[in-house]
Motif scaffolding. Sequence first.
Motif, PDB file in Angstrom:
ATOM      1  N   TYR A  78      -8.098   2.485 -12.730  1.00 51.02           N
ATOM      2  CA  TYR A  78      -9.167   2.032 -13.356  1.00 51.02           C
ATOM      3  C   TYR A  78      -8.639   0.634 -14.540  1.00 51.02           C
ATOM      4  O   TYR A  78      -7.623   1.070 -15.116  1.00 51.02           O
ATOM      5  CB  TYR A  78     -10.089   2.972 -14.362  1.00 51.02           C
ATOM      6  CG  TYR A  78     -11.089   2.198 -15.333  1.00 51.02           C
ATOM      7  CD1 TYR A  78     -12.202   1.751 -14.755  1.00 51.02           C
ATOM      8  CD2 TYR A  78     -10.811   2.125 -16.763  1.00 51.02           C
ATOM      9  CE1 TYR A  78     -13.209   1.140 -15.536  1.00 51.02           C
ATOM     10  CE2 TYR A  78     -11.707   1.698 -17.491  1.00 51.02           C
ATOM     11  CZ  TYR A  78     -12.831   1.057 -16.978  1.00 51.02           C
ATOM     12  OH  TYR A  78     -13.827   0.571 -17.856  1.00 51.02           O
ATOM     13  N   LEU A  79      -9.378  -0.231 -14.472  1.00 50.15           N
ATOM     14  CA  LEU A  79      -8.796  -1.442 -15.354  1.00 50.15           C
ATOM     15  C   LEU A  79     -10.127  -1.793 -16.357  1.00 50.15           C
ATOM     16  O   LEU A  79     -11.113  -2.338 -15.598  1.00 50.15           O
ATOM     17  CB  LEU A  79      -8.339  -2.626 -14.634  1.00 50.15           C
ATOM     18  CG  LEU A  79      -7.950  -3.925 -15.361  1.00 50.15           C
ATOM     19  CD1 LEU A  79      -6.928  -3.623 -16.417  1.00 50.15           C
ATOM     20  CD2 LEU A  79      -7.750  -5.135 -14.453  1.00 50.15           C
ATOM     21  N   PHE A  80      -9.799  -1.826 -17.652  1.00 49.15           N
ATOM     22  CA  PHE A  80     -10.969  -2.377 -18.256  1.00 49.15           C
ATOM     23  C   PHE A  80     -10.423  -3.688 -18.698  1.00 49.15           C
ATOM     24  O   PHE A  80      -9.623  -3.801 -19.610  1.00 49.15           O
ATOM     25  CB  PHE A  80     -11.375  -1.366 -19.545  1.00 49.15           C
ATOM     26  CG  PHE A  80     -12.194  -2.133 -20.838  1.00 49.15           C
ATOM     27  CD1 PHE A  80     -13.535  -2.283 -20.069  1.00 49.15           C
ATOM     28  CD2 PHE A  80     -11.765  -2.448 -21.874  1.00 49.15           C
ATOM     29  CE1 PHE A  80     -14.380  -2.878 -21.266  1.00 49.15           C
ATOM     30  CE2 PHE A  80     -12.576  -3.086 -22.722  1.00 49.15           C
ATOM     31  CZ  PHE A  80     -14.046  -3.149 -22.391  1.00 49.15           C
ATOM     32  N   GLY A  81     -10.931  -4.975 -18.184  1.00 49.14           N
ATOM     33  CA  GLY A  81     -10.159  -6.270 -18.665  1.00 49.14           C
ATOM     34  C   GLY A  81     -11.162  -7.066 -19.277  1.00 49.14           C
ATOM     35  O   GLY A  81     -12.498  -6.812 -19.336  1.00 49.14           O
ATOM     36  N   GLN A  82     -10.582  -8.285 -20.009  1.00 54.10           N
ATOM     37  CA  GLN A  82     -11.104  -9.104 -20.534  1.00 54.10           C
ATOM     38  C   GLN A  82     -10.480 -10.429 -20.342  1.00 54.10           C
ATOM     39  O   GLN A  82      -9.291 -10.477 -19.935  1.00 54.10           O
ATOM     40  CB  GLN A  82     -11.468  -8.726 -21.984  1.00 54.10           C
ATOM     41  CG  GLN A  82     -10.140  -8.578 -22.905  1.00 54.10           C
ATOM     42  CD  GLN A  82     -10.322  -8.277 -24.142  1.00 54.10           C
ATOM     43  OE1 GLN A  82     -11.512  -8.790 -24.787  1.00 54.10           O
ATOM     44  NE2 GLN A  82      -9.696  -7.293 -24.628  1.00 54.10           N
ATOM     45  N   TYR A 115     -12.873  -2.711 -13.507  1.00 55.78           N
ATOM     46  CA  TYR A 115     -12.478  -2.418 -11.958  1.00 55.78           C
ATOM     47  C   TYR A 115     -12.057  -1.066 -11.752  1.00 55.78           C
ATOM     48  O   TYR A 115     -11.373  -0.430 -12.370  1.00 55.78           O
ATOM     49  CB  TYR A 115     -11.138  -3.343 -11.738  1.00 55.78           C
ATOM     50  CG  TYR A 115     -11.265  -4.815 -11.427  1.00 55.78           C
ATOM     51  CD1 TYR A 115     -11.833  -5.314 -10.400  1.00 55.78           C
ATOM     52  CD2 TYR A 115     -11.575  -5.690 -12.634  1.00 55.78           C
ATOM     53  CE1 TYR A 115     -12.056  -6.666 -10.300  1.00 55.78           C
ATOM     54  CE2 TYR A 115     -11.723  -6.824 -12.547  1.00 55.78           C
ATOM     55  CZ  TYR A 115     -12.083  -7.442 -11.251  1.00 55.78           C
ATOM     56  OH  TYR A 115     -12.343  -9.072 -11.046  1.00 55.78           O
ATOM     57  N   ILE A 116     -12.824  -0.521 -10.568  1.00 54.43           N
ATOM     58  CA  ILE A 116     -12.085   0.841 -10.144  1.00 54.43           C
ATOM     59  C   ILE A 116     -12.042   0.687  -8.608  1.00 54.43           C
ATOM     60  O   ILE A 116     -12.499   0.138  -7.760  1.00 54.43           O
ATOM     61  CB  ILE A 116     -13.504   1.779 -10.027  1.00 54.43           C
ATOM     62  CG1 ILE A 116     -14.115   1.912 -11.470  1.00 54.43           C
ATOM     63  CG2 ILE A 116     -13.296   3.042  -9.591  1.00 54.43           C
ATOM     64  CD1 ILE A 116     -15.274   2.675 -11.645  1.00 54.43           C
ATOM     65  N   GLY A 117     -10.698   1.371  -8.394  1.00 55.98           N
ATOM     66  CA  GLY A 117     -10.040   1.086  -7.018  1.00 55.98           C
ATOM     67  C   GLY A 117      -9.470   2.371  -6.495  1.00 55.98           C
ATOM     68  O   GLY A 117      -9.500   3.462  -7.310  1.00 55.98           O
ATOM     69  N   ALA A 118      -9.088   2.464  -5.306  1.00 52.12           N
ATOM     70  CA  ALA A 118      -8.478   3.843  -4.637  1.00 52.12           C
ATOM     71  C   ALA A 118      -7.492   3.359  -3.637  1.00 52.12           C
ATOM     72  O   ALA A 118      -7.651   2.165  -2.868  1.00 52.12           O
ATOM     73  CB  ALA A 118      -9.657   4.436  -3.858  1.00 52.12           C
ATOM     74  N   THR A 119      -6.432   3.922  -3.422  1.00 51.12           N
ATOM     75  CA  THR A 119      -5.383   3.650  -2.611  1.00 51.12           C
ATOM     76  C   THR A 119      -4.962   4.840  -1.739  1.00 51.12           C
ATOM     77  O   THR A 119      -4.761   5.997  -2.361  1.00 51.12           O
ATOM     78  CB  THR A 119      -4.078   3.111  -3.424  1.00 51.12           C
ATOM     79  OG1 THR A 119      -4.517   2.039  -4.218  1.00 51.12           O
ATOM     80  CG2 THR A 119      -3.230   2.739  -2.381  1.00 51.12           C
ATOM     81  N   ILE A 120      -4.542   4.709  -0.352  1.00 51.37           N
ATOM     82  CA  ILE A 120      -4.121   5.634   0.378  1.00 51.37           C
ATOM     83  C   ILE A 120      -2.783   5.340   0.846  1.00 51.37           C
ATOM     84  O   ILE A 120      -2.627   4.030   1.382  1.00 51.37           O
ATOM     85  CB  ILE A 120      -5.028   6.298   1.493  1.00 51.37           C
ATOM     86  CG1 ILE A 120      -4.426   7.283   2.131  1.00 51.37           C
ATOM     87  CG2 ILE A 120      -5.378   4.982   2.316  1.00 51.37           C
ATOM     88  CD1 ILE A 120      -5.251   8.030   3.142  1.00 51.37           C
ATOM     89  N   SER A 121      -1.808   5.989   0.924  1.00 48.57           N
ATOM     90  CA  SER A 121      -0.532   5.562   1.365  1.00 48.57           C
ATOM     91  C   SER A 121       0.161   6.832   2.063  1.00 48.57           C
ATOM     92  O   SER A 121       0.104   7.687   1.927  1.00 48.57           O
ATOM     93  CB  SER A 121       0.491   5.439   0.109  1.00 48.57           C
ATOM     94  OG  SER A 121       0.065   4.531  -0.955  1.00 48.57           O
ATOM     95  N   TYR A 122       0.826   6.033   3.434  1.00 54.30           N
ATOM     96  CA  TYR A 122       1.616   7.147   4.268  1.00 54.30           C
ATOM     97  C   TYR A 122       2.953   6.504   4.417  1.00 54.30           C
ATOM     98  O   TYR A 122       3.167   5.319   4.524  1.00 54.30           O
ATOM     99  CB  TYR A 122       0.870   6.938   5.535  1.00 54.30           C
ATOM    100  CG  TYR A 122       1.376   7.865   6.444  1.00 54.30           C
ATOM    101  CD1 TYR A 122       1.499   9.293   6.701  1.00 54.30           C
ATOM    102  CD2 TYR A 122       2.311   7.194   7.630  1.00 54.30           C
ATOM    103  CE1 TYR A 122       1.929  10.030   7.439  1.00 54.30           C
ATOM    104  CE2 TYR A 122       3.000   8.115   8.487  1.00 54.30           C
ATOM    105  CZ  TYR A 122       2.829   9.427   8.592  1.00 54.30           C
ATOM    106  OH  TYR A 122       3.675  10.351   9.368  1.00 54.30           O
ATOM    107  N   SER A 123       4.112   7.689   4.531  1.00 54.82           N
ATOM    108  CA  SER A 123       5.377   7.008   4.853  1.00 54.82           C
ATOM    109  C   SER A 123       5.795   7.956   5.898  1.00 54.82           C
ATOM    110  O   SER A 123       5.544   9.401   5.895  1.00 54.82           O
ATOM    111  CB  SER A 123       6.163   7.298   3.368  1.00 54.82           C
ATOM    112  OG  SER A 123       7.409   7.163   3.529  1.00 54.82           O
ATOM    113  N   PHE A 124       6.652   7.571   6.772  1.00 55.39           N
ATOM    114  CA  PHE A 124       7.554   8.041   7.598  1.00 55.39           C
ATOM    115  C   PHE A 124       8.986   8.048   7.051  1.00 55.39           C
ATOM    116  O   PHE A 124       9.618   6.928   7.433  1.00 55.39           O
ATOM    117  CB  PHE A 124       7.490   7.951   9.183  1.00 55.39           C
ATOM    118  CG  PHE A 124       8.134   8.606   9.961  1.00 55.39           C
ATOM    119  CD1 PHE A 124       7.698  10.102  10.448  1.00 55.39           C
ATOM    120  CD2 PHE A 124       9.314   8.265  10.544  1.00 55.39           C
ATOM    121  CE1 PHE A 124       8.409  10.752  11.302  1.00 55.39           C
ATOM    122  CE2 PHE A 124      10.070   8.938  11.487  1.00 55.39           C
ATOM    123  CZ  PHE A 124       9.582  10.188  11.740  1.00 55.39           C
TER     124      PHE A 124
END
Length: 344
Positions: A78-82, A115-124
């Motif tokens: 989450y980002l509270f921007g101006q 701004y509200i965001g989501a991230t998914i990460s995968y690593s081998f």
Amino acid sequence: MTTWFAIRQRQWCVARLAYFPSSLCLLASLLSSEALPTQAQAPQQPGAGPAPGTQSSKGAPDLFEPPPVNEISVSGDYLFGQGTVTFPELFSLRNSGFALGSSPGVGIADRKSDYIGATISYSFGQAWYLDLSYARGRSSATGPIRFPNVIGDPPLDLSTTFTIDDDWYQAYVRYTFPALRFTRLSAYLRAGVSFVQADLHAINTRPPPLGGFYEQTDRTEDILGNVGFGFVYFVYRGNRAKLGLQLEGEGFYGHRSQDSREDLHSFDPYPIVNARIDNDLYGGLGRSTVRFEYALGGRGVFKLTADAGMEVKYTRIQYSDFGIGTRDELLWGPYAKIGLKYSF
């Protein structure tokens, strides 16, 4: 070899006892024979089990468990921007045939954003990562639209309110440095692409009779290339918890396409034509946060992560039409992120 030497020593001493009755060879050989059981083990009889207190190497349980090598993680931020936002002025009206006293330009307005965001990460292998993220932004802004006065100078500064909804789709390939995995320092490099869609809506807020006669809708699409880095230094490392200072940076460059439309509701007979505006844009993003990690469960394969700090984003937009030049946008504010990692 030690057993053979002791036997030969005993035979040599016994053969000479008749000549040297007072010899100490017998004592030496007896001492050597006492040491034999401790230096040589008796062969084990077939079918006999291992000696008490010992464990056979064949069939023994494997006490070594290899560390997890793969990882998947999810997080929300989450980002509270101006800051400021730019918008085109009078491009559509000029294309629609309005006689304007000035050329189209670019206005600027102060804004506040969430701004509200989501991230998914995968690593081998926990070296190369694939990151996929989505963010949704909502901004409100206020600023003047400089509108030519049909009666004469000076032009009208129409107080206008803006709302901006933008969607960010991002894909990154990230490389971490495995040699730093068990040290206080962790670092990464990453590169990727971003696709951004934004809808701007502006309307005049002046009281009647002028209020509401100007309206603008602007559809924007950005395609960006991104290159970034990041590192975190853990100032505290416990059995389960870690606390560190993190710094991340990113540069981007790309192309923006704008489809802008302006309506004057007091001039219905005029057909309105949209304006197509193409821009190049570039800039950078910096983020400074405090990171907290905590291992869950007995094996610690689950980890809870939390970041909190500040983010700053600076963008320069090049307007090639009408010799306008370059305009700047700024967005900054507090940033927070929470996530969960699973290693397997």
